[in-house]
Design a protein around this motif. Structure first.
Motif, mmCIF file in Angstrom:
data_model
loop_
_atom_site.group_PDB
_atom_site.id
_atom_site.type_symbol
_atom_site.label_atom_id
_atom_site.label_comp_id
_atom_site.label_asym_id
_atom_site.label_seq_id
_atom_site.Cartn_x
_atom_site.Cartn_y
_atom_site.Cartn_z
ATOM 1 N N UNK A 215 11.973 -6.530 -33.521
ATOM 2 C CA UNK A 215 12.456 -6.388 -32.141
ATOM 3 C C UNK A 215 12.871 -4.936 -31.929
ATOM 4 N N UNK A 216 12.462 -4.343 -30.810
ATOM 5 C CA UNK A 216 12.628 -2.902 -30.619
ATOM 6 C C UNK A 216 12.503 -2.550 -29.146
ATOM 7 N N UNK A 217 13.083 -1.410 -28.727
ATOM 8 C CA UNK A 217 12.823 -0.882 -27.385
ATOM 9 C C UNK A 217 11.475 -0.168 -27.366
ATOM 10 N N UNK A 218 10.832 -0.192 -26.221
ATOM 11 C CA UNK A 218 9.482 0.348 -26.081
ATOM 12 C C UNK A 218 9.459 1.361 -24.945
ATOM 13 N N UNK A 242 12.713 -1.894 -22.106
ATOM 14 C CA UNK A 242 11.503 -1.159 -21.741
ATOM 15 C C UNK A 242 11.893 0.080 -20.941
ATOM 16 N N UNK A 243 11.368 1.248 -21.376
ATOM 17 C CA UNK A 243 11.602 2.512 -20.671
ATOM 18 C C UNK A 243 10.245 3.050 -20.213
ATOM 19 N N UNK A 244 10.117 3.335 -18.941
ATOM 20 C CA UNK A 244 8.864 3.840 -18.385
ATOM 21 C C UNK A 244 9.127 5.177 -17.699
ATOM 22 N N UNK A 338 15.280 -6.037 -19.778
ATOM 23 C CA UNK A 338 15.775 -4.974 -18.890
ATOM 24 C C UNK A 338 14.854 -3.754 -18.967
ATOM 25 N N UNK A 339 14.596 -3.158 -17.819
ATOM 26 C CA UNK A 339 13.628 -2.063 -17.744
ATOM 27 C C UNK A 339 14.206 -0.885 -16.967
ATOM 28 N N UNK A 340 14.069 0.303 -17.545
ATOM 29 C CA UNK A 340 14.456 1.552 -16.896
ATOM 30 C C UNK A 340 13.185 2.298 -16.515
ATOM 31 N N UNK A 394 20.965 3.805 -21.456
ATOM 32 C CA UNK A 394 20.286 2.518 -21.257
ATOM 33 C C UNK A 394 20.103 1.775 -22.577
ATOM 34 N N UNK A 395 19.704 2.498 -23.617
ATOM 35 C CA UNK A 395 19.474 1.829 -24.899
ATOM 36 C C UNK A 395 20.778 1.495 -25.606
ATOM 37 N N UNK A 396 21.863 2.131 -25.198
ATOM 38 C CA UNK A 396 23.155 1.834 -25.801
ATOM 39 C C UNK A 396 23.836 0.619 -25.171
#
Length: 397
Positions: A215-218, A242-244, A338-340, A394-396
């Protein structure tokens, strides 16, 4: 390097800046060069031919190119073709800068601090389901952050290239930053039979499996954003956040409305077919102007070098053709993490409205508009630090 002042404006050629008081006015490199040549020769009329030679190096460009740069320079100075307070048109001859110019001696700049070193990276290889060899790299320490591959990367060269070096350097400070070259690009196999969007999503799956990530942020940048969206929709148990950045749900051919937009989309392919492999960079500079409109000459040269080193002319056409057909609107609606979403407010390559479209489609998303014209953020612009701060916060969470 000369510094000129006229009224409240300062043209600083050493810093490559046009300032209005303390505010930096963003202008494209060729607009800055036109303005520099006119101000530097304000005591006389500068012919159009001289401007063509100075700014375009004698390469053939239409007169419309010069006219548009003059118009942009006037706009930056709050001038126009009627008042001509600063740039006067001399019919049949050229242009003259008619503002009152004061020469200044630039204050010596403090010695530049050495750039933080790029962390060491470990490069390894795995195989996609169809046997294509994929290269991936791991750098830094901390929780994992995976970047879905996007066009024009080269794992071995990116840590030197001004285009990508700061991405690797700064994201590796806080995370175990994992990235890979997509098929047909960089250190991955250039000879790949299949070259579809589904292959790109499957390649991300192969890299994740090879690393044993659970499991990880992408992170998805540009067209890599669509790959990240499709992966997140397919694997909701794997993607925590998710970061775009500069991403879109629909490629240029899909979102084109009317004949003019369709011709613009087709022009990308034609430029790649005609000019990608040539020694003359003029064709590839069209891409540089779209991806880094606020870049310096050095930025454009670095982008040109990146284009030539990362893939073949044939693959460039295949990439652009497939990019145009991307459509992940349905997958975007299925993203549950959650998505940024961050997007440059005046992105020349992918206009802001397509970032807004993604924010509308992805249920649990937040959109941040970055103060930039660049599709790929540069290390020196303020928007880059905003991007980093937003990602960390966001990731924190």
């Amino acid at each position: 390097m000369p510094v000129w002042r006229f009224d409240d404006f300062v043209l600083d050629t050493g810093r490559y800046e046009l300032r209005d008081g303390v505010d930096v006015i963003r202008v494209e490199p060729q607009v800055f060069d036109v303005l520099t040549h006119l101000v530097g020769n304000h005591d006389r009329v500068v012919t159009k031919e001289e401007l063509f030679d100075s700014v375009w190096g004698g390469r053939f460009v239409g007169e419309a190119a010069l006219t548009s740069r003059i118009k942009a320079a006037r706009k930056a100075l709050r001038d126009d073709g009627e008042s001509q307070r600063y740039i006067r048109t001399v019919r049949g001859r050229g242009y003259q800068f008619v503002g009152t110019v004061i020469d200044e001696v630039a204050a010596p700049e403090p010695p530049a601090l050495p750039e933080p070193p790029v962390p060491r990276q470990h490069i390894a290889f795995c195989r996609a389901g169809d046997g294509v060899r994929l290269a991936y790299a791991v750098a830094g320490e901390g929780p994992p952050l995976v970047r879905a591959a996007n066009w024009m990367t080269h794992l071995g060269y990116d840590i030197e290239s001004p285009v990508w070096r700061h991405w690797v350097r700064d994201l590796s400070r806080d995370y175990t930053f994992i990235r890979y070259d997509e098929r047909g690009c960089g250190l991955s196999d250039w000879e790949a039979g299949d070259f579809t969007f589904d292959d790109w999503v499957a390649d991300l799956e192969s890299v994740v499996e090879a690393l044993g990530l659970k499991r990880f942020p992408l992170l998805g940048v540009s067209q890599g954003g669509a790959v990240a969206v499709a992966y997140a929709a397919r694997h909701p148990d794997r993607v925590s956040r998710l970061v775009l950045c500069g991403a879109y749900a629909r490629g240029r051919a899909v979102r084109a409305v009317g004949e003019e937009e369709k011709r613009a989309a087709a022009l990308d392919l034609e430029l790649a077919r005609v000019g990608w492999g040539r020694d003359d960079p003029v064709f590839r500079q069209v891409f540089a102007a779209q991806f880094l409109p606020d870049g310096t000459r050095a930025d454009w040269a670095a982008f040109d070098q990146l284009q030539r080193r990362t893939t073949s002319p044939e693959n460039a056409v295949r990439f652009l053709d497939e990019f145009g057909r991307i459509d992940v609107r349905e997958q975007a609606r299925d993203v549950v993490c959650p998505t940024l979403i961050m997007h440059s407010r005046d992105d020349h390559r992918v206009p802001m409205r397509f970032g807004e479209e993604l924010a509308t489609l992805i249920p649990d998303s937040r959109l941040v508009a970055l103060s930039s014209n660049n599709h790929l953020l540069t290390a020196t612009e303020p928007a880059w630090q905003v991007f980093l701060e937003e990602v960390r916060a966001f990731l924190a969470e």
